[in-house]
Design a protein around this motif. Sequence first.
Motif, PDB file in Angstrom:
ATOM      1  N   VAL A  64      -3.406   6.821   0.888  1.00  0.00           N
ATOM      2  CA  VAL A  64      -2.004   7.253   0.943  1.00  0.00           C
ATOM      3  C   VAL A  64      -1.263   6.500   2.042  1.00  0.00           C
ATOM      4  CG1 VAL A  64      -0.485   9.185   1.497  1.00  0.00           C
ATOM      5  CG2 VAL A  64      -2.424   9.527  -0.053  1.00  0.00           C
ATOM      6  N   VAL A  65      -1.863   6.392   3.218  1.00  0.00           N
ATOM      7  CA  VAL A  65      -1.233   5.668   4.323  1.00  0.00           C
ATOM      8  C   VAL A  65      -0.988   4.208   3.942  1.00  0.00           C
ATOM      9  CG1 VAL A  65      -1.560   4.840   6.685  1.00  0.00           C
ATOM     10  CG2 VAL A  65      -2.166   7.196   6.094  1.00  0.00           C
ATOM     11  N   LEU A  66      -2.012   3.583   3.364  1.00  0.00           N
ATOM     12  CA  LEU A  66      -1.870   2.176   2.975  1.00  0.00           C
ATOM     13  C   LEU A  66      -0.820   1.998   1.888  1.00  0.00           C
ATOM     14  CD1 LEU A  66      -5.609   1.051   2.976  1.00  0.00           C
ATOM     15  CD2 LEU A  66      -3.796   0.183   4.466  1.00  0.00           C
ATOM     16  N   LEU A  67      -0.750   2.904   0.944  1.00  0.00           N
ATOM     17  CA  LEU A  67       0.229   2.782  -0.133  1.00  0.00           C
ATOM     18  C   LEU A  67       1.656   2.925   0.386  1.00  0.00           C
ATOM     19  CD1 LEU A  67      -1.547   4.714  -3.024  1.00  0.00           C
ATOM     20  CD2 LEU A  67      -1.177   2.254  -2.833  1.00  0.00           C
ATOM     21  N   VAL A  68       1.864   3.791   1.358  1.00  0.00           N
ATOM     22  CA  VAL A  68       3.197   3.924   1.966  1.00  0.00           C
ATOM     23  C   VAL A  68       3.592   2.627   2.657  1.00  0.00           C
ATOM     24  CG1 VAL A  68       4.519   5.087   3.773  1.00  0.00           C
ATOM     25  CG2 VAL A  68       3.062   6.432   2.231  1.00  0.00           C
ATOM     26  N   LEU A  70       2.354  -0.407   2.148  1.00  0.00           N
ATOM     27  CA  LEU A  70       2.460  -1.512   1.200  1.00  0.00           C
ATOM     28  C   LEU A  70       3.678  -1.390   0.300  1.00  0.00           C
ATOM     29  CD1 LEU A  70      -1.296  -1.988   0.251  1.00  0.00           C
ATOM     30  CD2 LEU A  70       0.125  -3.428   1.722  1.00  0.00           C
ATOM     31  N   THR A  71       4.152  -0.171   0.061  1.00  0.00           N
ATOM     32  CA  THR A  71       5.402  -0.004  -0.680  1.00  0.00           C
ATOM     33  C   THR A  71       6.554  -0.644   0.084  1.00  0.00           C
ATOM     34  OG1 THR A  71       4.633   2.035  -1.738  1.00  0.00           O
ATOM     35  CG2 THR A  71       7.015   1.667  -1.654  1.00  0.00           C
ATOM     36  N   LEU A  72       6.578  -0.421   1.386  1.00  0.00           N
ATOM     37  CA  LEU A  72       7.593  -1.077   2.221  1.00  0.00           C
ATOM     38  C   LEU A  72       7.412  -2.593   2.212  1.00  0.00           C
ATOM     39  CD1 LEU A  72       7.564   1.377   5.278  1.00  0.00           C
ATOM     40  CD2 LEU A  72       9.243   1.267   3.428  1.00  0.00           C
ATOM     41  N   TYR A  73       6.164  -3.040   2.264  1.00  0.00           N
ATOM     42  CA  TYR A  73       5.872  -4.479   2.254  1.00  0.00           C
ATOM     43  C   TYR A  73       6.368  -5.115   0.953  1.00  0.00           C
ATOM     44  CZ  TYR A  73       3.089  -8.784   2.190  1.00  0.00           C
ATOM     45  OH  TYR A  73       2.685 -10.094   2.130  1.00  0.00           O
ATOM     46  N   MET A  74       6.162  -4.442  -0.169  1.00  0.00           N
ATOM     47  CA  MET A  74       6.608  -4.989  -1.448  1.00  0.00           C
ATOM     48  C   MET A  74       8.132  -5.033  -1.533  1.00  0.00           C
ATOM     49  SD  MET A  74       3.854  -3.630  -4.311  1.00  0.00           S
ATOM     50  CE  MET A  74       3.903  -1.902  -3.813  1.00  0.00           C
ATOM     51  N   VAL A  76      10.121  -5.538   1.015  1.00  0.00           N
ATOM     52  CA  VAL A  76      10.560  -6.641   1.879  1.00  0.00           C
ATOM     53  C   VAL A  76      10.292  -7.992   1.225  1.00  0.00           C
ATOM     54  CG1 VAL A  76      10.116  -7.812   4.079  1.00  0.00           C
ATOM     55  CG2 VAL A  76      10.300  -5.313   4.009  1.00  0.00           C
ATOM     56  N   THR A  77       9.126  -8.138   0.603  1.00  0.00           N
ATOM     57  CA  THR A  77       8.724  -9.423   0.022  1.00  0.00           C
ATOM     58  C   THR A  77       9.192  -9.619  -1.414  1.00  0.00           C
ATOM     59  OG1 THR A  77       6.604  -8.482  -0.687  1.00  0.00           O
ATOM     60  CG2 THR A  77       6.686  -9.538   1.491  1.00  0.00           C
ATOM     61  N   GLY A  78       9.594  -8.526  -2.065  1.00  0.00           N
ATOM     62  CA  GLY A  78       9.998  -8.621  -3.459  1.00  0.00           C
ATOM     63  C   GLY A  78       8.839  -8.724  -4.438  1.00  0.00           C
ATOM     64  N   LEU A  79       7.626  -8.456  -3.972  1.00  0.00           N
ATOM     65  CA  LEU A  79       6.462  -8.523  -4.849  1.00  0.00           C
ATOM     66  C   LEU A  79       6.440  -7.330  -5.793  1.00  0.00           C
ATOM     67  CD1 LEU A  79       3.689  -9.616  -2.320  1.00  0.00           C
ATOM     68  CD2 LEU A  79       4.562 -10.966  -4.236  1.00  0.00           C
ATOM     69  N   PRO A  80       6.067  -7.552  -7.049  1.00  0.00           N
ATOM     70  CA  PRO A  80       5.956  -6.419  -7.990  1.00  0.00           C
ATOM     71  C   PRO A  80       4.689  -5.623  -7.731  1.00  0.00           C
ATOM     72  CG  PRO A  80       5.308  -8.449  -9.068  1.00  0.00           C
ATOM     73  CD  PRO A  80       5.791  -8.847  -7.696  1.00  0.00           C
ATOM     74  N   GLY A  81       4.686  -4.387  -8.169  1.00  0.00           N
ATOM     75  CA  GLY A  81       3.515  -3.536  -8.010  1.00  0.00           C
ATOM     76  C   GLY A  81       2.457  -3.856  -9.047  1.00  0.00           C
ATOM     77  N   PRO A  82       1.339  -3.158  -9.011  1.00  0.00           N
ATOM     78  CA  PRO A  82       0.262  -3.413  -9.974  1.00  0.00           C
ATOM     79  C   PRO A  82       0.679  -3.053 -11.385  1.00  0.00           C
ATOM     80  CG  PRO A  82      -0.180  -1.427  -8.709  1.00  0.00           C
ATOM     81  CD  PRO A  82       1.019  -2.066  -8.076  1.00  0.00           C
TER      82      PRO A  82
END
Length: 245
Positions: A64-68, A70-74, A76-82
């Motif tokens: 859960v911590v990592l997903l929160v 990484l959601t912010l990271y995506m 910022v970077t504009g990367l799509p999710g899985p």
Amino acid sequence: MSDALAPSAAPPVSPLAPTPFLASWREFAAYLRRPVHQVPGSLKAPGAWRAFGALWLLDVVGLVVLLVVLTLYMKVTGLPGPDAFDQVPREWLVPLVVLAAPVIEETVFRGWLAGRPRALWLLGGLAALALAAMLLADGTPLRLAVVGLVLLAMPLGWYLLRKRAAPGWFGRFFPVIFWGTALVFGLVHLSNYPSPGLLALPLILPQVWAGLVFGFMRMRLGLAAAMLAHAGANALAVAPTFLGL
């Protein structure tokens, strides 16, 4: 792969004893600092199910911590999710993702962590089959011959090596093996993302984290515990699809 092992050359860790709930988290942290090769534990050991619950909760909290983050990271970077789940029909999510995937992935990535030669032999056979699939043209006599020989050699080696204990070198290199397995487990899941690349590498941190937790559970509580925890984590992952979230 069987957990009925003879002691390896590395000093075995004593069987799991009843411990306070949070002590399992401290034990996991200590194990990450120095992974030790050992005869795997079992869910039948005293306090095993309490430790299982504590470690499964630790896995979920970490995810859960990592997903929160990484959601912010995506964002910022504009990367799509899985998009891995999008490629699986809804009616197949439970059979494939929740039931089959944990058994297959835990067997391939952590079933051999006990170091028994027969398990390592099977792992080598799987690697040979994968190389044959990648390097040899489909349907050629050479590819068919290689695949046939490997499929014959795998059960034969399993039988001949069934009484062999883990070799000494496995214990010596176990910290590298343990961490390397978790990293490879994460890298394999780059295929879950539509834009794999260097920028997407942080996105596999949840799988690396899960690989570390499942690896520890496999060694302390047995392969069945790792499979069960993996199935539970995957069930949580697919739950939003069924809840319409």
